[in-house]
Motif scaffolding. Structure first.
Motif, PDB file in Angstrom:
ATOM      1  N   ARG A   1     -36.551  13.071 -39.894  1.00  0.00           N
ATOM      2  CA  ARG A   1     -36.089  11.897 -39.152  1.00  0.00           C
ATOM      3  C   ARG A   1     -34.574  11.948 -39.093  1.00  0.00           C
ATOM      4  NH1 ARG A   1     -40.609   8.343 -41.291  1.00  0.00           N
ATOM      5  NH2 ARG A   1     -41.996   8.378 -39.517  1.00  0.00           N
TER       6      ARG A   1
ATOM      7  N   TYR B   1     -38.744  15.070 -45.289  1.00  0.00           N
ATOM      8  CA  TYR B   1     -39.853  14.906 -46.219  1.00  0.00           C
ATOM      9  C   TYR B   1     -40.507  16.278 -46.351  1.00  0.00           C
ATOM     10  CZ  TYR B   1     -39.642   9.833 -45.219  1.00  0.00           C
ATOM     11  OH  TYR B   1     -39.262   8.525 -45.059  1.00  0.00           O
TER      12      TYR B   1
ATOM     13  N   GLU C   1     -45.828   6.345 -46.450  1.00  0.00           N
ATOM     14  CA  GLU C   1     -44.604   6.108 -45.686  1.00  0.00           C
ATOM     15  C   GLU C   1     -43.692   5.134 -46.425  1.00  0.00           C
ATOM     16  OE1 GLU C   1     -42.166   7.199 -42.981  1.00  0.00           O
ATOM     17  OE2 GLU C   1     -44.200   7.615 -42.306  1.00  0.00           O
ATOM     18  N   GLN C   2     -44.265   4.090 -47.013  1.00  0.00           N
ATOM     19  CA  GLN C   2     -43.469   3.085 -47.718  1.00  0.00           C
ATOM     20  C   GLN C   2     -42.802   3.681 -48.961  1.00  0.00           C
ATOM     21  OE1 GLN C   2     -42.748   0.092 -46.525  1.00  0.00           O
ATOM     22  NE2 GLN C   2     -41.393  -0.260 -48.254  1.00  0.00           N
TER      23      GLN C   2
ATOM     24  N   LYS D   1     -39.981   6.017 -47.885  1.00  0.00           N
ATOM     25  CA  LYS D   1     -38.845   5.234 -47.395  1.00  0.00           C
ATOM     26  C   LYS D   1     -38.069   4.634 -48.570  1.00  0.00           C
ATOM     27  CE  LYS D   1     -37.797   1.139 -44.639  1.00  0.00           C
ATOM     28  NZ  LYS D   1     -38.390   0.060 -43.817  1.00  0.00           N
ATOM     29  N   GLU D   2     -38.771   4.024 -49.517  1.00  0.00           N
ATOM     30  CA  GLU D   2     -38.096   3.400 -50.666  1.00  0.00           C
ATOM     31  C   GLU D   2     -37.353   4.437 -51.507  1.00  0.00           C
ATOM     32  OE1 GLU D   2     -37.550   0.151 -51.299  1.00  0.00           O
ATOM     33  OE2 GLU D   2     -38.521  -0.175 -49.369  1.00  0.00           O
TER      34      GLU D   2
ATOM     35  N   SER E   1     -36.088   7.234 -50.395  1.00  0.00           N
ATOM     36  CA  SER E   1     -34.924   7.631 -49.595  1.00  0.00           C
ATOM     37  C   SER E   1     -33.808   6.605 -49.720  1.00  0.00           C
ATOM     38  CB  SER E   1     -35.327   7.791 -48.124  1.00  0.00           C
ATOM     39  OG  SER E   1     -36.307   8.790 -47.977  1.00  0.00           O
ATOM     40  N   ILE E   2     -34.174   5.334 -49.702  1.00  0.00           N
ATOM     41  CA  ILE E   2     -33.185   4.254 -49.845  1.00  0.00           C
ATOM     42  C   ILE E   2     -32.494   4.337 -51.196  1.00  0.00           C
ATOM     43  CG2 ILE E   2     -32.924   1.740 -50.074  1.00  0.00           C
ATOM     44  CD1 ILE E   2     -35.226   1.560 -47.921  1.00  0.00           C
TER      45      ILE E   2
ATOM     46  N   ARG F   1     -30.642   0.650 -47.048  1.00  0.00           N
ATOM     47  CA  ARG F   1     -31.883   0.309 -46.345  1.00  0.00           C
ATOM     48  C   ARG F   1     -31.660   0.365 -44.831  1.00  0.00           C
ATOM     49  NH1 ARG F   1     -36.265  -1.492 -48.194  1.00  0.00           N
ATOM     50  NH2 ARG F   1     -35.360  -2.206 -50.151  1.00  0.00           N
TER      51      ARG F   1
ATOM     52  N   ILE G   1     -31.352   4.069 -43.673  1.00  0.00           N
ATOM     53  CA  ILE G   1     -32.639   4.773 -43.654  1.00  0.00           C
ATOM     54  C   ILE G   1     -33.509   4.234 -42.522  1.00  0.00           C
ATOM     55  CG2 ILE G   1     -34.789   5.192 -44.928  1.00  0.00           C
ATOM     56  CD1 ILE G   1     -32.343   6.913 -45.866  1.00  0.00           C
ATOM     57  N   GLU G   2     -33.486   2.928 -42.314  1.00  0.00           N
ATOM     58  CA  GLU G   2     -34.270   2.359 -41.210  1.00  0.00           C
ATOM     59  C   GLU G   2     -33.784   2.866 -39.854  1.00  0.00           C
ATOM     60  OE1 GLU G   2     -34.286  -1.867 -42.016  1.00  0.00           O
ATOM     61  OE2 GLU G   2     -35.939  -1.630 -43.458  1.00  0.00           O
TER      62      GLU G   2
ATOM     63  N   GLN H   1     -35.586   5.826 -38.735  1.00  0.00           N
ATOM     64  CA  GLN H   1     -36.979   5.589 -38.357  1.00  0.00           C
ATOM     65  C   GLN H   1     -37.130   4.954 -36.977  1.00  0.00           C
ATOM     66  OE1 GLN H   1     -38.350   3.424 -41.831  1.00  0.00           O
ATOM     67  NE2 GLN H   1     -39.019   5.333 -42.758  1.00  0.00           N
TER      68      GLN H   1
END
Length: 147
Positions: free
Chosen positions: A48, A57, A99-100, A103-104, A106-107, A135, A138-139, A142
């Motif tokens: 991403r 990932y 995915e969650q 993401k967390e 990565s944050i 956050r 990273i968002e 996405q």
């Protein structure tokens, strides 16, 4: 495109040349060509991007699960992408892909990197501010950015 230009482009832009990268619009992710191990698992990267970050990932497809082997964060330095953080799971510590969770993680990785950079610069920034900023960054990776 002439042959010389095609060769230069393939060498200068290897990550995005040829057929080794595909885009999955449903998941908004670039996928690298995978390889299959002797055990029958297929390994590949899901990527991403934003204007400041690339999040890789490291994934595996097993018989039953998709698993997360690691995450690598890259930041652009104006000329190329540099690794700013990496975390790997494996062996008995493997993780089913979520995915969650990815993401967390990565944050948190980005927050820790930025905290280290702030400290090196002599700045004091509240963890909550670093977390909110991380956050948002990273968002951004996405969000659908293809035009």
């Amino acid at each position: 495109m002439n042959t010389s230009l095609a060769l230069v482009a393939a060498k200068a832009l290897p990550a995005l040349s040829g057929s080794s990268i595909t885009y999955n619009p449903e998941k908004n992710v670039f996928l690298t060509l995978g390889y299959t191990s002797a055990a029958g698992n297929t390994y590949y990267k899901a990527i991403r991007l934003s204007d400041r970050l690339a999040v890789y990932y490291h994934l595996g497809e097993g018989y039953v699960h998709t698993f997360l082997n690691g995450i690598t964060l890259f930041a652009w330095n104006g000329q190329k992408a540099n690794i700013i953080s990496q975390k790997f799971w494996g062996g008995s510590n493997w993780r089913c892909f979520s995915e969650q969770f990815a993401k967390e993680q990565s944050i948190i990785m980005l927050k820790d990197f930025l905290a280290g950079q702030a400290k090196a610069m002599g700045s004091v920034i509240a963890d909550s501010q670093l977390l909110d900023f991380s956050r948002a960054m990273i968002e951004e990776t996405q969000q659908k950015m293809l035009r």
